[in-house]
Design a protein around this motif. Structure first.
Motif, PDB file in Angstrom:
ATOM      1  N   ARG A 174      39.466  17.695  37.779  1.00  0.00           N
ATOM      2  CA  ARG A 174      38.483  18.354  38.632  1.00  0.00           C
ATOM      3  C   ARG A 174      39.110  18.770  39.954  1.00  0.00           C
ATOM      4  NH1 ARG A 174      34.762  21.917  38.831  1.00  0.00           N
ATOM      5  NH2 ARG A 174      33.108  21.542  40.365  1.00  0.00           N
ATOM      6  N   VAL A 175      40.042  17.958  40.482  1.00  0.00           N
ATOM      7  CA  VAL A 175      40.743  18.309  41.717  1.00  0.00           C
ATOM      8  C   VAL A 175      41.462  19.640  41.550  1.00  0.00           C
ATOM      9  CG1 VAL A 175      42.632  17.664  43.264  1.00  0.00           C
ATOM     10  CG2 VAL A 175      41.024  15.923  42.487  1.00  0.00           C
ATOM     11  N   VAL A 176      42.179  19.778  40.439  1.00  0.00           N
ATOM     12  CA  VAL A 176      42.912  21.019  40.173  1.00  0.00           C
ATOM     13  C   VAL A 176      41.947  22.181  39.991  1.00  0.00           C
ATOM     14  CG1 VAL A 176      44.521  22.179  38.607  1.00  0.00           C
ATOM     15  CG2 VAL A 176      44.828  19.757  39.139  1.00  0.00           C
ATOM     16  N   ASP A 177      40.872  21.966  39.229  1.00  0.00           N
ATOM     17  CA  ASP A 177      39.894  23.034  38.986  1.00  0.00           C
ATOM     18  C   ASP A 177      39.275  23.532  40.290  1.00  0.00           C
ATOM     19  OD1 ASP A 177      40.312  22.955  36.283  1.00  0.00           O
ATOM     20  OD2 ASP A 177      38.611  21.638  35.856  1.00  0.00           O
ATOM     21  N   LEU A 178      38.928  22.599  41.181  1.00  0.00           N
ATOM     22  CA  LEU A 178      38.315  22.987  42.448  1.00  0.00           C
ATOM     23  C   LEU A 178      39.275  23.779  43.319  1.00  0.00           C
ATOM     24  CD1 LEU A 178      36.303  19.767  43.399  1.00  0.00           C
ATOM     25  CD2 LEU A 178      35.361  21.993  42.769  1.00  0.00           C
ATOM     26  N   LEU A 179      40.534  23.378  43.319  1.00  0.00           N
ATOM     27  CA  LEU A 179      41.533  24.097  44.111  1.00  0.00           C
ATOM     28  C   LEU A 179      41.697  25.531  43.607  1.00  0.00           C
ATOM     29  CD1 LEU A 179      43.749  24.114  46.279  1.00  0.00           C
ATOM     30  CD2 LEU A 179      45.324  23.245  44.558  1.00  0.00           C
ATOM     31  N   ILE A 180      41.801  25.682  42.279  1.00  0.00           N
ATOM     32  CA  ILE A 180      41.951  27.013  41.694  1.00  0.00           C
ATOM     33  C   ILE A 180      40.706  27.854  41.958  1.00  0.00           C
ATOM     34  CG2 ILE A 180      42.160  28.281  39.514  1.00  0.00           C
ATOM     35  CD1 ILE A 180      43.826  25.919  38.458  1.00  0.00           C
ATOM     36  N   GLU A 181      39.534  27.250  41.772  1.00  0.00           N
ATOM     37  CA  GLU A 181      38.286  27.981  41.975  1.00  0.00           C
ATOM     38  C   GLU A 181      38.157  28.464  43.418  1.00  0.00           C
ATOM     39  OE1 GLU A 181      33.466  27.146  41.820  1.00  0.00           O
ATOM     40  OE2 GLU A 181      34.831  25.864  40.660  1.00  0.00           O
ATOM     41  N   LYS A 182      38.555  27.617  44.362  1.00  0.00           N
ATOM     42  CA  LYS A 182      38.444  27.984  45.777  1.00  0.00           C
ATOM     43  C   LYS A 182      39.352  29.167  46.103  1.00  0.00           C
ATOM     44  CE  LYS A 182      37.977  24.678  48.670  1.00  0.00           C
ATOM     45  NZ  LYS A 182      38.210  23.484  49.527  1.00  0.00           N
ATOM     46  N   GLU A 183      40.568  29.166  45.548  1.00  0.00           N
ATOM     47  CA  GLU A 183      41.490  30.272  45.818  1.00  0.00           C
ATOM     48  C   GLU A 183      41.019  31.564  45.147  1.00  0.00           C
ATOM     49  OE1 GLU A 183      44.002  30.177  47.955  1.00  0.00           O
ATOM     50  OE2 GLU A 183      43.375  28.133  48.385  1.00  0.00           O
ATOM     51  N   LEU A 184      40.506  31.468  43.928  1.00  0.00           N
ATOM     52  CA  LEU A 184      40.005  32.666  43.243  1.00  0.00           C
ATOM     53  C   LEU A 184      38.788  33.247  43.951  1.00  0.00           C
ATOM     54  CD1 LEU A 184      40.348  31.684  39.458  1.00  0.00           C
ATOM     55  CD2 LEU A 184      41.704  33.354  40.727  1.00  0.00           C
ATOM     56  N   ALA A 185      38.009  32.387  44.600  1.00  0.00           N
ATOM     57  CA  ALA A 185      36.807  32.859  45.296  1.00  0.00           C
ATOM     58  C   ALA A 185      37.145  33.811  46.428  1.00  0.00           C
ATOM     59  CB  ALA A 185      36.008  31.669  45.832  1.00  0.00           C
ATOM     60  N   THR A 186      38.365  33.714  46.978  1.00  0.00           N
ATOM     61  CA  THR A 186      38.748  34.607  48.076  1.00  0.00           C
ATOM     62  C   THR A 186      38.822  36.062  47.615  1.00  0.00           C
ATOM     63  OG1 THR A 186      41.131  34.289  47.664  1.00  0.00           O
ATOM     64  CG2 THR A 186      40.063  32.745  49.166  1.00  0.00           C
ATOM     65  N   LEU A 187      38.975  36.277  46.310  1.00  0.00           N
ATOM     66  CA  LEU A 187      39.045  37.645  45.792  1.00  0.00           C
ATOM     67  C   LEU A 187      37.719  38.384  45.921  1.00  0.00           C
ATOM     68  CD1 LEU A 187      41.119  37.165  42.503  1.00  0.00           C
ATOM     69  CD2 LEU A 187      41.822  38.429  44.545  1.00  0.00           C
ATOM     70  N   GLU A 188      36.636  37.639  46.090  1.00  0.00           N
ATOM     71  CA  GLU A 188      35.317  38.259  46.117  1.00  0.00           C
ATOM     72  C   GLU A 188      35.109  39.138  47.337  1.00  0.00           C
ATOM     73  OE1 GLU A 188      32.684  34.973  45.571  1.00  0.00           O
ATOM     74  OE2 GLU A 188      33.497  34.529  43.581  1.00  0.00           O
ATOM     75  N   ASN A 189      36.038  39.070  48.290  1.00  0.00           N
ATOM     76  CA  ASN A 189      35.995  39.960  49.451  1.00  0.00           C
ATOM     77  C   ASN A 189      37.030  41.081  49.343  1.00  0.00           C
ATOM     78  OD1 ASN A 189      33.972  38.465  50.814  1.00  0.00           O
ATOM     79  ND2 ASN A 189      35.493  36.972  51.452  1.00  0.00           N
ATOM     80  N   ASN A 190      37.705  41.153  48.196  1.00  0.00           N
ATOM     81  CA  ASN A 190      38.732  42.161  47.967  1.00  0.00           C
ATOM     82  C   ASN A 190      38.094  43.398  47.333  1.00  0.00           C
ATOM     83  OD1 ASN A 190      40.744  43.528  46.038  1.00  0.00           O
ATOM     84  ND2 ASN A 190      42.105  42.304  47.324  1.00  0.00           N
ATOM     85  N   ALA A 191      38.276  44.560  47.949  1.00  0.00           N
ATOM     86  CA  ALA A 191      37.622  45.787  47.487  1.00  0.00           C
ATOM     87  C   ALA A 191      38.005  46.135  46.047  1.00  0.00           C
ATOM     88  CB  ALA A 191      37.974  46.946  48.419  1.00  0.00           C
ATOM     89  N   GLU A 192      39.273  45.975  45.704  1.00  0.00           N
ATOM     90  CA  GLU A 192      39.728  46.300  44.351  1.00  0.00           C
ATOM     91  C   GLU A 192      39.072  45.377  43.325  1.00  0.00           C
ATOM     92  OE1 GLU A 192      43.979  46.771  41.881  1.00  0.00           O
ATOM     93  OE2 GLU A 192      43.958  46.082  43.977  1.00  0.00           O
ATOM     94  N   TYR A 193      38.963  44.096  43.693  1.00  0.00           N
ATOM     95  CA  TYR A 193      38.329  43.121  42.796  1.00  0.00           C
ATOM     96  C   TYR A 193      36.848  43.435  42.614  1.00  0.00           C
ATOM     97  CZ  TYR A 193      36.821  38.535  41.030  1.00  0.00           C
ATOM     98  OH  TYR A 193      36.273  37.525  40.281  1.00  0.00           O
ATOM     99  N   VAL A 194      36.168  43.778  43.709  1.00  0.00           N
ATOM    100  CA  VAL A 194      34.750  44.111  43.643  1.00  0.00           C
ATOM    101  C   VAL A 194      34.528  45.330  42.753  1.00  0.00           C
ATOM    102  CG1 VAL A 194      32.771  44.929  44.975  1.00  0.00           C
ATOM    103  CG2 VAL A 194      34.208  43.095  45.885  1.00  0.00           C
ATOM    104  N   GLU A 195      35.383  46.324  42.899  1.00  0.00           N
ATOM    105  CA  GLU A 195      35.258  47.532  42.076  1.00  0.00           C
ATOM    106  C   GLU A 195      35.466  47.205  40.600  1.00  0.00           C
ATOM    107  OE1 GLU A 195      37.300  52.003  41.605  1.00  0.00           O
ATOM    108  OE2 GLU A 195      37.937  50.641  43.216  1.00  0.00           O
TER     109      GLU A 195
END
Length: 304
Positions: A174-195
């Motif tokens: 779960r520690v690893v999953d949370l770390l990965i999830e937190k870093e991937l969440a930063t993409l949600e502010n990326n214009a290319e990712y949103v598109e």
């Protein structure tokens, strides 16, 4: 932004609020069954609520089901008070000290001139969870919209992690999953990712619309009043799914899922220590806030 102090009331064995001052290193010392773990669990719960709010303020209204895995009223609200307070609330008050730069940012965002720290109260029972700024003899936060902006600002500045010293395999993963999830969440502010996400949504919806159209006629045979059928993937679930369900494969000559590695706990511990976002152990908790030194809250024994 840093946590200056906090207090817990009506959570498990804790019925009276006592302010706990925090610093870069804070150690909790006490006998067994004195409430150290309960204090930390309440703090974790409050930070979880703030994290949900930071991701989506509206989602907090629908997250009580998720929070039930962390908070069960029958277990976590003091048993001695349950009969007299059937809808009683557990609460955590946190006192945050913003930096000069953050004070300027809040002023630009809301027009509020801060002259002191920001108190935030997180409350939860078996029905709802909420975040508020309690009144302290000031009208600075009397405007509800401005107050919500400040709460959102604070929630987005706080990064909190808790890792027990004694971990099962599930805890370590779960520690690893949370770390990965937190870093991937930063993409949600990326214009290319949103598109790209919008494109996926559109393609999926086209298929779902086709399935819905095929369902109308069979349904009308049993329910003649049916006029339309719609199928949707809930926006919040789709967003969360995009940063979960990852697989970690360790290649030491033979690619192997991390779950099957015999030295799983050692690898996870080392991984967390080397991570740029710092983690702690046991009754060790490190809180990293924006542009500040990590704060640590600990149990009876703790090293830097």
């Amino acid at each position: 932004m840093r946590l200056e102090s906090f207090s817990v009331v009506n959570f498990r064995s804790i019925t009276t609020a006592h302010k706990i001052q925090t610093n870069n290193l804070t150690v909790l010392v006490g006998k067994n069954n004195e409430g150290k773990s309960n204090i930390l669990q309440a703090l974790i719960l409050a930070m979880d609520v703030m994290r949900i709010y930071a991701e989506n303020p509206r989602a907090l209204n629908f997250s009580i089901r998720y929070l039930r895995s962390r908070y069960k009223w029958e277990r976590d609200y003091p048993i001695s008070l349950q009969e007299s307070h059937p809808n009683g609330v557990s609460s955590v008050e946190l006192n945050f000290k913003p930096s000069e730069q953050e004070i300027s940012q809040i002023r630009a965002l809301t027009g509020i001139r801060l002259t002191s720290n920001i108190p935030v109260r997180v409350s939860i029972n078996n029905i709802t969870a909420k975040i508020d700024i309690p009144k302290r003899g000031t009208t600075a936060f009397s405007n509800i919209e401005k107050k919500q902006r400040v709460i959102e600002f604070v929630c987005n500045k706080i990064d909190f992690n808790f890792i027990p010293a004694v971990r099962t395999e599930t805890d370590s993963l779960r520690v690893v999953d949370l770390l990965i999830e937190k870093e991937l969440a930063t993409l949600e502010n990326n214009a290319e990712y949103v598109e790209a996400s919008n494109t996926i949504n559109r393609l999926q919806q086209n298929i779902l619309d086709g399935i819905a159209d095929q369902m109308i006629r069979p349904l009308q045979e049993f329910l003649p009043s049916v006029k339309n059928v719609e199928i949707h993937i809930q926006k919040e679930r789709r967003r969360v799914a995009m940063r979960r369900n990852t697989e970690v494969v360790i290649n030491d000559g033979t690619p192997t899922p991390i779950q099957q590695k015999g030295v799983l706990q050692i690898k996870v511990n080392r991984f967390c220590r080397k991570s740029p976002k710092k983690y702690s152990a046991d009754s060790r908790v490190k809180m990293r806030t924006a542009n500040r030194t990590p704060s640590k809250i600990g149990g009876s024994q703790m090293t830097k």
